[in-house]
Design an enzyme around this catalytic site. Structure first.
Site, PDB file in Angstrom:
ATOM      1  N   HIS A  87      58.140  15.311  -6.952  1.00 42.33           N
ATOM      2  CA  HIS A  87      59.406  14.751  -6.477  1.00 42.33           C
ATOM      3  C   HIS A  87      59.478  13.236  -6.674  1.00 42.33           C
ATOM      4  CE1 HIS A  87      57.476  14.104  -2.402  1.00 42.33           C
ATOM      5  NE2 HIS A  87      58.317  13.095  -2.365  1.00 42.33           N
ATOM      6  N   ASP A 223      53.319  20.054  -5.750  1.00 41.80           N
ATOM      7  CA  ASP A 223      54.177  18.867  -5.868  1.00 41.80           C
ATOM      8  C   ASP A 223      53.440  17.723  -6.583  1.00 41.80           C
ATOM      9  OD1 ASP A 223      56.127  16.967  -5.600  1.00 41.80           O
ATOM     10  OD2 ASP A 223      56.471  17.307  -3.466  1.00 41.80           O
ATOM     11  N   SER A 653      54.499   9.364  -0.434  1.00 41.72           N
ATOM     12  CA  SER A 653      54.531  10.505  -1.350  1.00 41.72           C
ATOM     13  C   SER A 653      53.731  10.195  -2.604  1.00 41.72           C
ATOM     14  CB  SER A 653      55.965  10.825  -1.748  1.00 41.72           C
ATOM     15  OG  SER A 653      56.620  11.448  -0.691  1.00 41.72           O
TER      16      SER A 653
HETATM   17  N1  ARG Z   1      60.251  15.643   2.093  1.00 41.33           N
HETATM   18  C1  ARG Z   1      59.570  15.071   0.987  1.00 41.33           C
HETATM   19  C2  ARG Z   1      59.510  13.568   1.110  1.00 41.33           C
HETATM   20  O1  ARG Z   1      60.412  12.956   1.631  1.00 41.33           O
HETATM   21  C3  ARG Z   1      60.232  15.367  -0.291  1.00 41.33           C
HETATM   22  C4  ARG Z   1      59.996  16.727  -0.741  1.00 41.33           C
HETATM   23  C5  ARG Z   1      60.761  17.021  -1.980  1.00 41.33           C
HETATM   24  N2  ARG Z   1      61.069  18.426  -2.001  1.00 41.33           N
HETATM   25  C6  ARG Z   1      62.314  18.903  -1.839  1.00 41.33           C
HETATM   26  N3  ARG Z   1      62.488  20.199  -1.733  1.00 41.33           N
HETATM   27  N4  ARG Z   1      63.341  18.118  -1.779  1.00 41.33           N
HETATM   28  O2  ARG Z   1      58.601  12.941   0.640  1.00 41.33           O
END
Ligand code: ARG
Length: 718
Positions: A87, A223, A653
């Site tokens: 992501h 991811d 992330s």
């Molecule tokens: N919640 C994660 C973050 O803010 C992002 C994950 C991305 N995945 C998704 N299904 N949008 O780092």
């Protein structure tokens, strides 16, 4: 009742976490040795403090990067190979994708270095060193300086110190404020600009579970994505160039295949973006009762319209994939944060903290703390009257891509206004070239119909919900000429404006004149919005925000004095931090237990071929059916994700999860639903970091993609 429930969860967790140590805290690498090292050793760390952060010798920090100013990445080979989240690479992947070459859907793996794809605009930044400069910054600052004078003084001194710090180098320097303006640190950085995309799994792996699983455990997402840093032949940063060579890092992370078990030591280094752990209860109340509900409401509207258009066209679907993910990620975040704030009674807990602080302040008899808490409460109460306008401005009016592009044309307007000979003016040419580039990028991912629907809906929402005093002047015309029908109004705007059509825009750029902008309906509405902001809103907002800055600085100072004996950590501000904790399971609610790892079997359990978010790529299913797991097999399956007690937030992330020996065991990518209030208050019993197990990453690279050449580049410890 609720306190009781909470206590039950807490007691249960205390019981089951016999081994857990201080997991809360995003610590500054520079201060680890002084503040945390003994504790970290007790928790199992085998490295020395210098092996984590050192400015004279290679240390862990030299393998950690700020990825694109929005994520974290880590160097995992001697040839500058970089691991981050899927992501985090999403925009790069999206922008290389088309209906023909749909890398979002199929994934991509460069067969060799010559096939790696340049990613213009993407940068990777290393931390060279950091330094406490609080003394220098505050030395000559009068204690009674106004908020403006204070800001000015800090800016001037910062500029001098920054300049001195990088004199004669190609580095950049930045001074940032910590503990809400009570401390200051200087950071020296080295930024690389030739970053190439090496590989990524398909969304069916990299985004498996989609928005349904987002922010949740148990999770089954691979991811991750891979990039490579290139430097000039002498190892320095350089713009993209075919003569550039793979970067030789000072340090890269070896990868451990030994796996994880409960209570194992874990640490994460990276760039957490923003937390509000020192927010007073009045601020939490505003977030809970006003800001979040409004953001949720407006985002819901935008997402529904976007989805509708994306479902109708595969081209729009690719164009808006990253925009949609961006909005929906924090849409769900705000929902979760409010749930968490309520369930964990954060307002009440903060209020109790404040009560104790107030009693202590009373006793200290320090004049600068007089009436501190009531003042804070009053300021937040005042803010709540104009806060909605700010939120609606940002989420609704600036939710229109047309308005955003028009906003960026202000520089062009200023440059060409009143100039006769536009063609031969070098300054104007540079401004126009820059804006042309912006427009090209913009229109690449633009859909006229989608933007028109969204603009009409968000403007209407603003018109309906926000008090007339804060309406842009142009709304009067919409009332008169279009009887308040924003669809009709937007039809007219979109029929004429250069900001919604690339060929119209190009025509303007070929022959620019400020008259064209003056007449453009998109430019007019943008100006009208700016007029409202500077004419009506800012006069209220700015003094309130200044007041709050000053109050929160004093409040945090009082809090620090009150807690003198404790090690405190500053709020996240996108500077490098370290968090240490351990692999742990948890009880999300009464009678429910969550194990600390997931497996490939769980992916197959979740598979739903009728739901795009849960489709499993056929090649992955084949590996599952033939159990072709190679050295990544554990108990007849493959580990996929795991959770630990580390304290992270957005920006982290892609951060490496590192074991006690300094080896990479996973890449962090999310937080969990039950602790979504974590950016405001850490909750030891519930808060977990969700990471992709490095063994799953390697399994996908080796067995799914067959990219053995990438595996060969790594230093793997079996
Ligand atoms: N919640 C994660 C973050 O803010 C992002 C994950 C991305 N995945 C998704 N299904 N949008 O780092």
């Amino acid at each position: 009742m609720k306190y009781n429930n909470l206590f039950k969860i807490g007691a249960l967790m205390l019981f089951s976490l016999s081994n857990a140590l201080a997991d809360e805290g995003m610590w500054l690498p520079l201060l680890i040795k002084k503040m945390n090292y003994v504790d970290m050793q007790k928790a199992g760390l085998k490295l020395s403090a210098e092996e984590i952060y050192d400015i004279n010798h290679a240390s862990l920090k030299d393998a950690i990067v700020n990825f694109g100013n929005f994520c974290t990445g880590e160097v995992i080979s001697n040839e500058g190979l970089l691991l981050t989240n899927h992501h985090c690479g999403y925009e790069a992947i999206q922008s290389q994708s088309s209906v023909q070459d749909n890398y979002l859907e199929q994934g991509f793996w460069a067969e060799n270095k010559s096939k790696e794809k340049p990613t213009p605009g993407l940068t990777v930044t290393f931390l060279v060193r950091m330094e406490d400069v609080t003394q220098e910054i505050l030395k000559n600052l009068p204690s009674n300086a106004s908020e403006e004078a204070r800001a000015k003084h800090i800016e001037t001194v910062s500029k001098e110190l920054e300049k001195k710090a990088i004199d004669g180098t190609h580095y950049t320097a930045e001074i940032k404020s910590f503990f809400e303006g009570n401390e200051f640190y200087l950071f020296v950085y080295e930024t690389f600009k030739d970053i190439r995309w090496v590989g990524a799994p398909p969304s069916g792996i990299g985004k498996f579970g989609g928005d349904t699983d987002n922010w949740m455990w148990p999770r089954h997402t691979g991811d991750f994505s891979l990039f490579r840093i290139y430097s000039s032949p002498d190892g320095k940063p350089a713009e993209y160039n075919l003569n550039n060579v793979p970067y030789k890092p000072k340090h890269f992370l070896p990868i451990s295949l030994k796996g994880i078990k409960k209570n194992d030591y874990t640490m994460i280094m990276g760039y957490p973006g923003n937390t509000e752990r020192y927010l007073p209860s009045a601020g939490v109340k505003l977030t809970l009762n006003q800001s979040n509900p409004m953001k949720i409401d407006i985002r819901n509207l935008k997402l529904e319209i976007m989805k509708e258009h994306m479902n109708k066209s595969s081209e729009v679907k690719i164009k808006y994939a990253a925009k949609y993910a961006h909005i929906s990620n924090y849409y769900k975040y705000f929902i979760g944060q409010n749930k968490g704030l309520k369930r964990l009674e954060v307002v009440a807990k903060k209020a109790e903290q404040e009560k104790q602080l107030a009693q202590w302040l009373e006793a200290t008899n320090n004049n600068s703390y007089k009436n501190l808490i009531p003042q804070i409460e009053k300021t937040y109460a005042n803010l709540s009257t104009v806060n909605p306008v700010g939120i609606y401005l940002e989420e609704a009016l600036l939710g229109s891509e047309m308005v955003l592009l028009a906003l960026k044309s202000n520089g062009v307007y200023a440059a060409i206004m009143d100039v006769k000979d536009i063609k031969n003016n070098v300054v104007i040419k540079a401004t126009l070239d820059e804006y042309s580039k912006t427009c090209k990028e913009h229109f690449k991912n633009y859909d006229f119909a989608t933007d028109k629907s969204i603009s009409a809906a968000t403007f209407k929402k603003y018109y309906t919900d926000i008090h007339k005093n804060f309406h842009p002047i142009l709304f009067a015309e919409v009332e008169k000429k279009y009887k308040g029908d924003f669809e009709k109004y937007m039809n007219a705007v979109f029929e004429k404006s250069i900001f919604v059509d690339e060929s119209r825009m190009n025509k303007f750029l070929e022959n620019p004149s400020s008259k064209i902008l003056d007449k453009d309906p998109g430019f007019k509405i943008m100006r009208s919005i700016l007029g409202m902001y500077y004419g009506q809103l800012n006069g209220y907002l700015e003094p309130l925000n200044n007041n709050l800055d000053s109050l929160s600085r004093i409040y945090t100072k009082a809090f620090m004095e009150f807690n003198q004996k404790k090690n405190l950590y500053p709020n996240a501000n996108f500077t490098m931090r370290l968090t240490y904790g351990s692999v742990q399971d948890y009880f999300p609610q009464d009678a429910v237990y969550y194990n600390y790892f997931t497996t490939l079997d769980g992916i197959i359990e979740k598979e739903d071929s009728t739901n795009e978010e849960f489709r499993v790529p056929s090649q992955l299913k084949k590996l599952y059916t033939t159990k072709d797991y190679g050295r990544y097999a554990v108990n007849g399956t493959v580990p996929v994700c795991f959770i630990s007690t580390n304290d992270i937030t957005g920006g982290n992330s892609g951060s490496p999860v590192i074991n006690a020996e300094g080896h990479l065991i996973g890449t962090a990518f999310d937080g969990n639903w039950e602790a979504m209030s974590g950016d405001i208050a850490y909750e030891p019993a519930l808060q977990r970091t969700i990471s992709t197990d490095i063994r799953y990453v390697l399994f996908i690279i080796e067995k799914y993609a067959g990219a053995k050449h990438i595996i060969n580049e790594l230093k793997i410890i079996e």
